[in-house]
Write a protein that holds these residues in place. Sequence first.
Motif, PDB file in Angstrom:
ATOM      1  N   LEU A  22       0.825  -1.197   0.000  1.00 31.67           N
ATOM      2  CA  LEU A  22       0.000   0.000   0.000  1.00 31.67           C
ATOM      3  C   LEU A  22       0.865   1.256   0.000  1.00 31.67           C
ATOM      4  CD1 LEU A  22      -2.819   1.221   0.090  1.00 31.67           C
ATOM      5  CD2 LEU A  22      -2.719   1.082   2.589  1.00 31.67           C
ATOM      6  N   VAL A  23       1.945   1.237   0.745  1.00 32.04           N
ATOM      7  CA  VAL A  23       2.868   2.375   0.788  1.00 32.04           C
ATOM      8  C   VAL A  23       3.510   2.578  -0.586  1.00 32.04           C
ATOM      9  CG1 VAL A  23       5.008   3.251   1.816  1.00 32.04           C
ATOM     10  CG2 VAL A  23       3.305   2.116   3.259  1.00 32.04           C
ATOM     11  N   ALA A  24       3.903   1.490  -1.224  1.00 27.70           N
ATOM     12  CA  ALA A  24       4.502   1.577  -2.558  1.00 27.70           C
ATOM     13  C   ALA A  24       3.491   2.117  -3.568  1.00 27.70           C
ATOM     14  CB  ALA A  24       5.024   0.220  -2.999  1.00 27.70           C
ATOM     15  N   LEU A  25       2.236   1.695  -3.457  1.00 27.68           N
ATOM     16  CA  LEU A  25       1.193   2.178  -4.360  1.00 27.68           C
ATOM     17  C   LEU A  25       0.945   3.663  -4.157  1.00 27.68           C
ATOM     18  CD1 LEU A  25      -1.012   1.585  -6.462  1.00 27.68           C
ATOM     19  CD2 LEU A  25      -2.562   1.140  -4.550  1.00 27.68           C
ATOM     20  N   ILE A  26       0.876   4.103  -2.925  1.00 28.10           N
ATOM     21  CA  ILE A  26       0.660   5.528  -2.644  1.00 28.10           C
ATOM     22  C   ILE A  26       1.849   6.350  -3.139  1.00 28.10           C
ATOM     23  CG2 ILE A  26       0.444   7.224  -0.773  1.00 28.10           C
ATOM     24  CD1 ILE A  26      -1.228   5.106   0.724  1.00 28.10           C
ATOM     25  N   ALA A  27       3.067   5.870  -2.946  1.00 28.43           N
ATOM     26  CA  ALA A  27       4.262   6.582  -3.423  1.00 28.43           C
ATOM     27  C   ALA A  27       4.260   6.665  -4.948  1.00 28.43           C
ATOM     28  CB  ALA A  27       5.522   5.882  -2.923  1.00 28.43           C
ATOM     29  N   ALA A  28       3.893   5.580  -5.615  1.00 29.76           N
ATOM     30  CA  ALA A  28       3.849   5.577  -7.082  1.00 29.76           C
ATOM     31  C   ALA A  28       2.796   6.553  -7.587  1.00 29.76           C
ATOM     32  CB  ALA A  28       3.578   4.168  -7.598  1.00 29.76           C
TER      33      ALA A  28
END
Length: 133
Positions: free
Chosen positions: A3-9
């Motif tokens: 989820l953190v990676a998705l939000i950062a992307a």
Amino acid sequence: ACLVALIAACGCMGFVTLYAFRNGDPRRLYRGMDFEGRLCGGGNGTEDKPFLYYCQRLGGDDAGKLDMADILDLAHPICVRECPACPSLPCPGTHPCLAESWVSRSRLNSQEHDPSFKVTNEFVFKPVRDMPT
């Protein structure tokens, strides 16, 4: 973690999109550019010509050719007011297409130590019969 990676992307994508709209011209994504680098429908004499058109190659025999890359002049597209409407051959309409071009260069100053020069592009257009659509 995903989820953190998705939000950062998504944040990075948003930043890139914002930067592109502020510093670029988004019309370049959905409008064509003619062989002179002018955006169709975007100014510089193309305001009333929003569509990109590829002319037939000049002087070739197109009989039996099935590949459009062999028939069309893909290197010299032009901007047009409307797409040609031609259901069958021979097409009645024509467009002014690039027939030949040349570049000339001349010095601006006759002094030896001044390297300034002027470049002139000259184009010759000829009417070319439209392709069937």
